[in-house]
Structures are given as C-alpha cells and as structure tokens.
Design an enzyme around this catalytic site. Structure first.
Site, short mmCIF file in Angstrom:
data_model
loop_
_atom_site.label_atom_id
_atom_site.label_comp_id
_atom_site.label_asym_id
_atom_site.label_seq_id
_atom_site.Cartn_x
_atom_site.Cartn_y
_atom_site.Cartn_z
CG ASP B 25 52.77 42.81 37.11
OD1 ASP B 25 51.88 43.64 36.86
OD2 ASP B 25 52.55 41.65 37.49
CE LYS B 87 46.89 47.64 36.09
NZ LYS B 87 47.61 46.35 36.13
CD GLU B 184 48.47 43.88 33.41
OE1 GLU B 184 47.45 43.19 33.50
OE2 GLU B 184 48.65 44.94 34.05
CG ASP B 206 46.07 38.21 35.11
OD1 ASP B 206 46.03 37.91 36.32
OD2 ASP B 206 46.70 39.19 34.67
#
Lengths: 107, 626
Positions: B25, B87, B184, B206
């Site tokens: 992850d 990211k 994800e 999330d």
C-alpha cells in the site's frame, strides 16, 4: 512411530486453520527433490487418504503418508522467529546432512 | 535452517521455488507491506515493530537517503530536501498541481511530470516513491528470507494511466516486479473477503491522513467494477488535528507561536484526538517556548462532545462526497450492500457513527483500517504468484471501453465488448472485399461508437500474402487477446494458407478516466445518429460492391452479350447510383442499387447461360451424371 508438535507450533496451526475456515489438520511429508535429495512439505489437510497415518498433538491432528513417515519418524515440528522472519522448523533425528539453506536433506 | 510455511493441499513448492509475493500500500501519508503466510495475510513489521512507514524521503548532505520515521522527524528542519506526499505529484505536470504555492519544494517543470531540486540533484516523484518501495522491499525480503517474486501495488481508483504508469516505473526502479496494480478500494474489499461474498454494491469509505476517497464498487461473478469515485484530496485526519490546534490557540489566547511550538502543539492535538477514540475527555498541556510567551502554560480539557462539534463540518464534507458518488452511480443508500472503513481516521467514533447513520447499517471495521488495503493486496499477490489453486484465480479487472476493428465503409465491428473481464480472447472471421485481394489492412479501435472517426485508433497492421481468390472466398480469422495486465495483442490469420500477422498494443494507454467517461457518454448520446450513419455506410458499401461487379462483367462480356441500347441503359443506372452514393440518403442509395440490379437482370441471366453452356460443352451425359 510418532510425530510431535511443540506448543508454539500447535498454537499457530490452530490459528491458521481457524483463519482458513476449513481443513481438518496438518499434513507433513517429504518429497524427493531439492539439492540434497529430499524436501519437506507442509500443507493444510482437507481430506485424508486410506493409507494415511494420523497423530494428535496438543489438540492438532497431524497426518503423514506412510512413505514419508519412514523419513520423519521422531520429528518434532516447531514454530520459531529468526529476526524478522518466522515459520515452521523440522527437528528431524533421521537427517544426516542438509543443504546450506536447510530446505532439503538426506537420510 | 529455512523456515517453512503451510501450503494449500497439493501446492507445496519445491525447495528454493517458493514464490514470495507481497502486497504494498503505497500511501500518501504512510506505506505498508503485507504478505500471506500459512494462508493468513499479515502486515510485515520493521525491526522496531512499526507496521507503518511514513511516506517521507529525505536526501541527506552526505548523499544518503533516509525514509520513514527518521526523515519525518527532520521534516520541519530540512523542508526543501524532505519530500512528503510524493504520491500527489506522481504523473502530474506543474500545471496539474493545485496547491503548488504552499509546497516548500523547488520545482522544475519537466515534460510530463514535475520534478524537485534537492541537494542530491533533481528528483522526480517516481524516484522518490522508488526510495519508499526499496525500503519496503528490503523489509519484506528480510522477513520472508528470500527474494521477492513480485508485488501487487495499490493505487487510488481514480488514478489515470500516467499516474499508474508512474507507479509501475517507481516499482521497476526499486527492483520490484509488479504482478498487478490493484485499485485501493478493491484491495480493501478483497481483505474483507467480499470477493467471495454475495453479489451487490459496496461502498469503500477511505479517510486517510491527508486524503479522503469514497468508491462505489459493484461485485458480480467475482469481479469488482468501479462504478463511481469521489473525494477530497485535501481532507484527512490531519485536518481534525488542525481543528483542535486552532481551538487550543483560541481558548489559550496564545500569542503568535514559533515553529517549534506549532509543531509540538500539533502533536499534542493529534494525541488528544487519538485519546478521544476511547475516552470521554483529553487533557492538553504544553509550556510555550517563544520569546513573547516563554514559560506560559497551556492547560486545557477537551471533551469528546466539544471535539465532535469542532470537527462536524469535516465529517459532513466527507458525507457530501459520498452523496455525490452515489448520485454519479445512480444509486440510493438502500441499494448499498455493505460499507468498508479504510484509513486510520475512521477510528474516530463520531466518523464511524455518522457513516453508520448515513447508510443505515454498521460499516465493516474488524480489520485494522490502516492495514486493510495492504492485506488485500497481499492476498491478491499470493494468488497471482501461483501459491493457490487455479480455481481461486480472481478476475478483478474489466476493460473500460469496447475494442474492435474497422470494416468497409469506415464502420467499427466490436470484437470485445466493454466490461468484459480480463483476461479475455475473442475471434471473428472476416473476408476479402475484392477479387484477387492479397492484403488486408487491420485497424484496431477502442470506443463505443459505430464510426471509425468517432473511436480512438490504437494500432494498424497489415496481413499480406493472402492467396488471390474471388471476393468473399478468403477466410481471415482475427483474434483479440487481452492479458491480465491489460495488454492487447491482435492477430490475423488466413485460414487456407496459414499466413499470419500480429501486433501488440496497450489499449487504455493515454486515456484518462475522464476521457473514458466522456467517450461513453457521447456514445449513449449519439446512438441514433450512429445508427443512421451505419445504415448510410452499409448502403454505400453494398452499392460500391455492385458497381464493381457490374463494371467487371461489362468489360468481360459487355461487347458480346449486350447491344448498344442495353449497354447504355445499364451505364445510365450505374452513373445514377454513383451520384447517389455521394449523398447522405441511405434510402435513395438502396433504391438506386435495386434499380441497377433490375437493369442488369437480363445481362446476368445471359452471362449465366454462357457460363453453363461453356461448362457443358464437350462433356457427355455420362460424365455429367457422375
């Protein structure tokens, strides 16, 4: 003729079986492969064969086929941690020699 | 001696053949690595027992690189060389980065992707991410006692091709083989075993450290399809800390703080937030160090009720995003089968409660929300590495747009329809259009529209060496095949002679999610128009084929079988049809085609007679009967 598990190994096997949600026990075996001739196998058991031998240790059912049992008799299966790694370890009194990594052996 | 793991029945690997595969992850704030051992998915810890690796990379003056907690600790002291949240920059040009003014980095605009000048030179987000992946790779290899076969790396569902490609590049740079990139939310669903659960629609909520994502997935026949995503790239657990921090400043009427006080008070705020997860109130105590207020003591009590009131606007913001996602997917709350909570911030009781109330059901929380994505990725990696039986092979991806090829008249023949699950292979037979045609051009297209001009061209190649035959006699089998990574290969083979030609293409490359959605919407909107266009093209193709055949026949037998008058009549009709083809009226073309057909009936009959006569000449009855 017997095969045993340490308490630590038995606890782990029970936990893995519970997590898997099915399976009646643990199969120990040897197969002829690897750099020193023989190699251990460790598998979950969903069904047994008529010729299988079974043992019970700390509440865990251990299943071995008769051919493998000849090489494994007296073995104790342990669960250990080495650094960050963890896993099962065969303490097999029949082993005369192992390959460097210990994944295969000769009797 | 090597340590063994329990394998599935009959799946024991030969020595030194263990397929060690991990799930990673690669998060904005934190990254994790997990693996399946003895059938159980586990997050791997570092030597200090930490599961989370802060996604922070610092380039040191001595040329070394620090990743994780150590780098994070130096972030405020060395901001230009300590990169956080790389990211957010993956696959993004400077113009795409929204809050660039607030970032402390020295950016360089490079083609395709923004880069950052550090004391170690210019670094791209791909290189920075690779540093994080390298640390996780080493952690995994030490924990598993061998080299990794490969990794499944998770990416947000909304990541476009450039961002996915950048993630793959980072993995390659870190020396990792990417088994697959996994969305994800899909990974979280897999961790909960939803792939084996009842079919239906699931919501993945999330709330991470700095980002909020909501995804709506539909599970059918073991395949997850992403129906909609929404979120806020600047909303996360950190914002909850900041609300507490501001509240503290307000209550304590504190003077302007120095950098150190700000950092420590933010940490106190985070600790208070975490404490309130299991307690009714939290104590916040701090002694200020700035020149103006040295020695001043802040001592406040924050109740969970106050905290909830302070942060309610943030929770409402996430729920508006959920509402938007539901609207995009055209779904109501009642149609949701289950809700999965991901991200450490979902531990806050009032977030949990708000989500439960919104959906009218308790969300799934029994797995650690920080780890759930990595755990799911590990399960997928284990399957892809071949450590489980073939029956367990998950098919998680579908192709977003149909694939097909161009046929006569600029029309698209769809070979693989959209939403087909990968891997997939489909074949269809085609034939030649003209007599003696020895080559065929194959034009591979992506899209839902009927016309070539409205679809995206992916590739072109030629099949040569077709033996000369009459039009329609050759049989050319065109096979489309897409592997699990979405790589498309197209092959064409003439069945009689065996001549073959093929090409490999990446089907979705360069198409963003938006572009895909756009293409889909235009296809729905223009269905009627496409149908008309298709009719027109088909009529024109039929007409051309007839003109071609008659022209051939005229040049062969026109002199012998027709008188001048008849010939003129046919030529007149041909001319008429040729003009009509130029127009836009499918009906008119069809009528003109029929007229030409009629005008040539007598001619065709005479040609038939001649052919039969020739065939019979010189043969006696006996041979004919055989």
């Amino acid at each position: 003729m017997a095969i045993t598990l340490t308490q630590a190994a038995a606890d782990r096997v029970e936990k893995f079986l519970a997590n898997r949600g099915k399976g009646i026990g643990l199969r120990l075996g040897v197969k002829t492969t690897g750099c020193s001739g023989m190699a251990y196998t460790l598998e979950f058991v969903d069904e047994t064969l008529p010729e299988d031998q079974s043992f019970e240790c700390h509440g865990v059912k251990v299943i071995v086929d008769p051919r493998s049992l000849a090489y494994l008799d007296g073995t104790e299966l342990d669960f250990t941690k080495e650094g960050l790694n963890e896993g099962f370890k065969f303490n097999n009194p029949n082993v005369k020699d192992e390959c460097g990594c210990g994944e295969s052996f000769t009797v | 001696m090597a340590l063994l793991q329990i394998a599935e029945p009959g799946m024991s690997a030969a020595p030194h053949q263990h397929k060690l595969a991990v799930g990673i992850d690669l998060g904005t704030t934190n990254s994790l690595v997990a693996t399946v051992r003895s059938g159980m998915s586990n997050v791997l810890l570092d030597e200090y027992g930490h599961a989370l690796l802060p996604s922070v990379v610092r380039y040191l003056p001595d040329g070394k690189v620090e990743v994780g907690h150590k780098a994070q600790a130096q972030q405020s002291l060395d901001p230009q060389n300590t990169i956080v949240s790389a990211k957010r920059l993956m696959g993004r040009g400077i113009s795409d980065i929204m809050d660039i003014a607030h970032l402390p980095y020295r950016f360089v605009d490079a083609p395709g992707m923004a880069q950052i000048t550090t004391r170690a030179g210019v670094k791209s987000p791909v290189e920075i991410s690779a540093e994080i992946l390298k640390v996780l790779k080493i952690r995994a290899e030490r924990a598993l006692g061998g080299e990794l076969t490969g990794a499944v790396i998770t990416v947000p569902a909304y990541f476009d091709d450039a961002q996915r490609q950048a993630t793959k590049d980072a993995a390659r740079l870190a020396g990792l083989t990417v088994l697959r990139l996994l969305n994800e939310p899909t990974a979280a669903a897999v961790a909960y075993g939803l792939d084996n659960a009842a079919e239906g629609v699931y919501v993945i909520y999330d709330l991470g450290g700095g980002t909020f994502d909501v995804s709506i997935l539909r599970l059918s026949k073991g395949v997850f399809e992403v129906l909609a995503t929404n979120g806020d790239s600047a909303l996360g657990g950190d914002d909850f800390d900041r609300r507490i921090f501001c509240w503290v400043l307000e209550q304590a009427k504190a003077p302007p703080l120095n950098a150190e006080d700000t950092r420590f008070l933010l940490t106190r705020a985070r600790e208070a937030k975490e404490w309130l997860t299991d307690h009714m109130e939290a104590q916040i105590t701090y002694v200020l160090t700035s020149d103006e207020a040295r020695g001043e003591v802040i001592n406040l009590t924050l109740s969970s009720g106050q905290f909830n009131a302070l942060t309610q606007p943030l929770v409402s913001k996430t729920l508006s995003a959920v509402r938007r996602a539901l609207r995009d997917a055209n779904l109501t709350v009642e149609e949701i089968k289950g809700v999965v909570m991901v991200g450490g911030a979902t531990r806050m009781p009032h977030v949990h409660l708000a989500v439960a109330e919104f959906f009218g059901q308790d969300p799934l929380t029994n797995l650690d929300p920080d780890k759930v994505v990595a755990l799911g990725a590990a399960i997928q990696a284990n399957i892809l590495a071949g450590n489980r039986g073939q029956d367990d092979l998950l098919l998680l991806d579908v192709i977003p747009l149909s694939l097909g090829l161009e046929t006569m008249g600029g029309l698209v023949e769809k070979i693989i329809p959209r939403n087909s699950t990968l891997p997939v292979a489909r074949a269809q037979d085609f034939t030649t259009f003209k007599d003696g045609q020895t080559a065929m051009s194959i034009h591979v297209l992506q899209g839902e529209r009927d016309l070539v001009s409205a679809c995206r061209s992916l590739a072109r190649f030629e099949l040569r060496g077709i033996p000369p035959m009459a039009a329609g006699a050759a049989r050319i089998r065109v096979t489309f095949q897409i592997d699990a990574d979405g790589l498309l290969s197209v092959s064409a083979r003439e069945q009689a002679s065996g001549v073959e030609s093929h090409i490999v293409v990446k089907p979705s490359y360069g198409l963003s999610e938006d572009a895909i959605i756009n293409m889909l919407q235009t296809s729905y909107a223009s269905a009627e128009e496409d149908k008309k266009a298709r009719m027109l093209r088909e009529a024109a193709v039929d007409a051309e084929r007839l003109i071609e055949a008659i022209a051939n026949a005229l040049s062969k037998d026109g002199e012998t079988l027709l008188d001048v008058q008849e010939r003129l009549a046919i030529e007149q009709e041909m001319k008429q049809l040729k003009t009509t083809i130029q127009g836009n009226d499918a009906r008119a073309i069809q009528t003109a085609t029929e007229a030409l057909n009629k005008a040539t009936e007598a001619f065709a009959a005479r040609r038939m007679d001649v052919t039969i006569h020739q065939a019979l000449t010189g043969k006696n009855l006996k041979t004919l009967e055989i």
